[in-house]
Enzyme design. Sequence first.
Site, PDB file in Angstrom:
ATOM      1  N   THR A  13       0.817  -1.223   0.000  1.00 12.95           N
ATOM      2  CA  THR A  13       0.000   0.000   0.000  1.00 12.95           C
ATOM      3  C   THR A  13       0.844   1.263   0.000  1.00 12.95           C
ATOM      4  OG1 THR A  13      -1.767  -1.123   1.160  1.00 12.95           O
ATOM      5  CG2 THR A  13      -1.762   1.246   1.337  1.00 12.95           C
ATOM      6  N   ASP A  36       1.851  -6.256  -4.741  1.00 10.39           N
ATOM      7  CA  ASP A  36       0.971  -6.354  -3.579  1.00 10.39           C
ATOM      8  C   ASP A  36       1.473  -7.595  -2.833  1.00 10.39           C
ATOM      9  OD1 ASP A  36      -2.375  -5.715  -2.901  1.00 10.39           O
ATOM     10  OD2 ASP A  36      -1.333  -7.411  -1.990  1.00 10.39           O
ATOM     11  N   SER A  91       0.202  -9.838  -1.272  1.00 12.74           N
ATOM     12  CA  SER A  91      -0.562 -11.084  -1.435  1.00 12.74           C
ATOM     13  C   SER A  91       0.055 -11.945  -2.535  1.00 12.74           C
ATOM     14  CB  SER A  91      -2.030 -10.781  -1.774  1.00 12.74           C
ATOM     15  OG  SER A  91      -2.587 -10.081  -0.696  1.00 12.74           O
ATOM     16  N   THR A 115       1.588  -4.960   3.987  1.00 16.88           N
ATOM     17  CA  THR A 115       1.376  -5.482   5.340  1.00 16.88           C
ATOM     18  C   THR A 115       0.756  -6.887   5.352  1.00 16.88           C
ATOM     19  OG1 THR A 115      -0.774  -4.394   5.476  1.00 16.88           O
ATOM     20  CG2 THR A 115       1.109  -3.198   6.388  1.00 16.88           C
ATOM     21  N   THR A 118       2.307 -10.927  13.835  1.00 15.19           N
ATOM     22  CA  THR A 118       1.130 -11.333  13.073  1.00 15.19           C
ATOM     23  C   THR A 118       0.388 -10.059  12.686  1.00 15.19           C
ATOM     24  OG1 THR A 118       0.907 -13.373  14.329  1.00 15.19           O
ATOM     25  CG2 THR A 118      -1.098 -12.549  13.327  1.00 15.19           C
TER      26      THR A 118
HETATM   27  N1  ASP Z   1      -2.599  -5.452   0.047  1.00 15.66           N
HETATM   28  C1  ASP Z   1      -1.525  -4.648   0.587  1.00 15.66           C
HETATM   29  C2  ASP Z   1      -0.253  -5.498   0.587  1.00 15.66           C
HETATM   30  O1  ASP Z   1      -0.063  -6.282   1.459  1.00 15.66           O
HETATM   31  C3  ASP Z   1      -1.849  -4.184   1.957  1.00 15.66           C
HETATM   32  C4  ASP Z   1      -0.814  -3.288   2.610  1.00 15.66           C
HETATM   33  O2  ASP Z   1       0.233  -3.007   2.120  1.00 15.66           O
HETATM   34  O3  ASP Z   1      -1.099  -2.797   3.715  1.00 15.66           O
HETATM   35  O4  ASP Z   1       0.534  -5.370  -0.306  1.00 15.66           O
END
Ligand code: ASP
Length: 345
Positions: A16, A60, A62, A92, A168
């Site tokens: 993000t 990202d 994920s 995150t 976590t």
């Molecule tokens: N979907 C984002 C990621 O993990 C969420 C974030 O960065 O907070 O890349």
Amino acid sequence: MVDKKSAVLLIFTGGTISMSEDPTTGALRPIDFNRLQDFMPELKDIGVRFKSIPFIPFIDSSDMNPDVWEKMALIIQENYDDYDGFVILHGTDTMAYSASALSFMLDNLTKPVIFTGAQLPIGMLRSDAKENMLTAIEIATAYENGHPIVPEVCIFFEDTLFRGNRTTKKNAEHFNAFNSYNYPPLAKAGVHIKYFRTYIHYNEHDRNLKVRTNTDRNVAILKLFPGITQHTVEAILNIPNLRAVVIESFGAGNAPRKTWLFESLKAANERGIILVNRSQCSTGSVEMGRYETSLNLMYAGVLSAYDCTIEAIVTKLMYLLGEYSQPEQIKQKLSISICGEMTVS
Ligand code: ASP
């Protein structure tokens, strides 16, 4: 205050922190690195020599996987002697997995590797990105008597520094996105950064960094729930090429006392599949034998993950299966804490 001669390597992986809203769909997606740099003029004024390595395209988290962990570990290895510390900007969602994986891969680490990111993109007015990044840089370059204060893989978020393999993601809404339920914070950032040195791990300085990037992905998680069927359990235990399973149990490591469950686990163990018991609770430790409902797991040959996070036990298994071929060696390494990831009781 950051030491003026300090040098930090910034590894931008995405997340993000480096996103903006797509004007058509409204969904957050990565921007390019040049645009990201425009949002960070402060970097030139922090009094630290720095270099940025952006992953192109940003991802990202994920989409994170062991190949990208390997890439991060190798970048740190290549640049190890030239920098006082390393900051990894990361999404995150899976940051706790990456921080755990790197803690195993960077054997005998003696410099800070600090992961951070943001809950709001850096270009947004209320973003937490700059505060997180600038404090992470300060921590990565904090030295005392020529030695780094926190020579560990950590996650810094909002105002707290955690050991990476103890964290976590707990919150998708507020700025305090992480917690370490079974280990105290390593530092708190307020007006001053207060380090809690008794909780920080220091490796011997006379051994060199050894980067271990072999991993094996043939790991599964079997989450128990009341009413789980034999069919579901068998389907997981019979995945082709499966080498290890984390059983997410109840409470202190308990499971239904079904004969079929005991038989299935015992058979999997006899086929050489490594079985590890990790509680679904965030706080506390697995204690097989405390309740009758955990005896069958013990008798089937299931090992304890003690108070490990799910992120740490999954990445520890991937790392051990990649690095060692003998099941007995792997089981021995599972029974000890390699880099502070668990408290063996
Ligand atoms: N979907 C984002 C990621 O993990 C969420 C974030 O960065 O907070 O890349």
